[in-house]
Write a protein that holds these residues in place. Structure first.
Motif, PDB file in Angstrom:
ATOM      1  N   ALA A 109      22.435   7.296 -12.937  1.00 14.19           N
ATOM      2  CA  ALA A 109      22.204   7.952 -11.642  1.00 14.19           C
ATOM      3  C   ALA A 109      22.790   7.170 -10.463  1.00 14.19           C
ATOM      4  N   ARG A 110      22.713   5.852 -10.531  1.00 16.30           N
ATOM      5  CA  ARG A 110      23.179   5.062  -9.389  1.00 16.30           C
ATOM      6  C   ARG A 110      24.664   4.732  -9.457  1.00 16.30           C
TER       7      ARG A 110
ATOM      8  N   ARG B 269      26.085  12.482  -7.462  1.00 14.71           N
ATOM      9  CA  ARG B 269      24.973  13.342  -7.845  1.00 14.71           C
ATOM     10  C   ARG B 269      25.452  14.603  -8.585  1.00 14.71           C
ATOM     11  N   ASP B 270      26.559  15.195  -8.109  1.00  8.62           N
ATOM     12  CA  ASP B 270      27.093  16.388  -8.777  1.00  8.62           C
ATOM     13  C   ASP B 270      27.450  16.082 -10.230  1.00  8.62           C
TER      14      ASP B 270
ATOM     15  N   ASN C 252      22.444  22.421  -8.241  1.00  9.03           N
ATOM     16  CA  ASN C 252      22.936  22.451  -9.627  1.00  9.03           C
ATOM     17  C   ASN C 252      22.483  23.723 -10.351  1.00  9.03           C
TER      18      ASN C 252
END
Lengths: 157, 113
Positions: free
Chosen positions: A45-46, A50-51, B83
């Motif tokens: 995640a980091r 995000r997509d 999403n």
């Protein structure tokens, strides 16, 4: 001196492992898939946009659900091995199982495209179309009883 | 599944309080939605604002719920996360559901002025 042990497990794909790896072995069962997805996404995640994390979760879900529903259908529960690596351009994924061959990939057929006509709406069949749309370098390998699907999820620019 | 129901006149609003509609719960979700919507005769708004993830099995369940309502009743999806919208778009299912940008609580307040 005796024979040296062979170095363990080559990297997935041809890129050197940079930025992190993730390996997990879990039962081919729907709630175990959930846990695996949660851990995989948390792991990266980091490090990724995000997509891309959303795309990764969807693609992995489609591959893993397919194994749960078809690969091991009618057999005692098998195990799934998931190996992920991220570099600057993509997440490299390899999913292995010991279940039935994936018929659609083995004979080259493709998932049917959705056809949004209200009287004849599909309630499924999007899985492979999504995998094909969201990945690159999709490859299927059968080695003895072991099936491995490998692909890359490109990182969003 | 955690499904919370409220009514605004004959409009049924169902909020999904779970954060996933996926293969693990698709059948359960479909069955519970059919039971809930079987009580009414009007349109249904599904508030998915808290749903972080939908896969193709979850989408199949949503389509099944829509089909069970057709032809007289409609199903709208309210406030899908990016999403989830992306999944709807990739599968072209965004053309068969009515998509509402706002959460239904706000929509209901607007309806009542």
């Amino acid at each position: 001196m005796a024979e040296r042990a062979v170095a363990p497990v080559a990297a997935v794909g041809d890129a050197p492992p940079r930025g992190g790896e993730f390996r997990l072995c879990f039962p081919a069962e729907a709630f175990a898939v959930r846990t695996a997805l949660r851990r995989a996404v948390a792991r990266f995640a980091r490090r990724i946009p995000r997509d891309s994390a959303g795309t990764l979760e969807l693609v992995l879900a489609e591959v893993l659900n397919n194994l749960v529903e078809h690969g091991y259908a009618g057999q005692s529960r098998g195990l799934i091995e998931m190996e992920l690596q991220v570099d600057g351009e993509a997440i490299h994924c390899a999913i292995s199982d010991h279940g039935r061959e994936i018929a659609g990939l083995a004979d080259g057929t493709r998932a049917t495209k959705p056809c949004p006509v209200p009287s004849d709406l599909p309630e499924g069949g999007w899985g492979w179309a999504l995998i094909e749309a969201l990945t690159t370098d999709l490859a299927y390998r059968k080695d003895g009883g072991r099936n491995t699907l490998s692909f890359r999820v490109p990182l969003a620019g | 599944m955690q499904l919370r129901t409220e009514w605004v006149d004959d409009l049924m609003i169902v909020r999904v309080d779970d954060d996933r509609i996926d293969a693990a719960v698709a059948i359960e979700f479909k069955d519970e939605m059919r039971a809930l919507t079987g009580e009414g005769t009007g349109d249904v708004v599904l508030d998915v604002s808290r749903v972080r993830f939908v896969d193709s099995s979850g989408l199949g369940a949503l389509v099944a719920v829509l089909k069970a309502l057709l032809p007289d009743r409609r199903l709208a999806l309210a406030a899908p996360m990016p999403n989830v919208r992306s999944l709807l778009s990739l599968t072209r299912m965004d053309s068969v559901f009515q998509i509402m940008a706002e959460a239904p609580a706000a929509a209901a307040r607007a309806r009542h002025g």
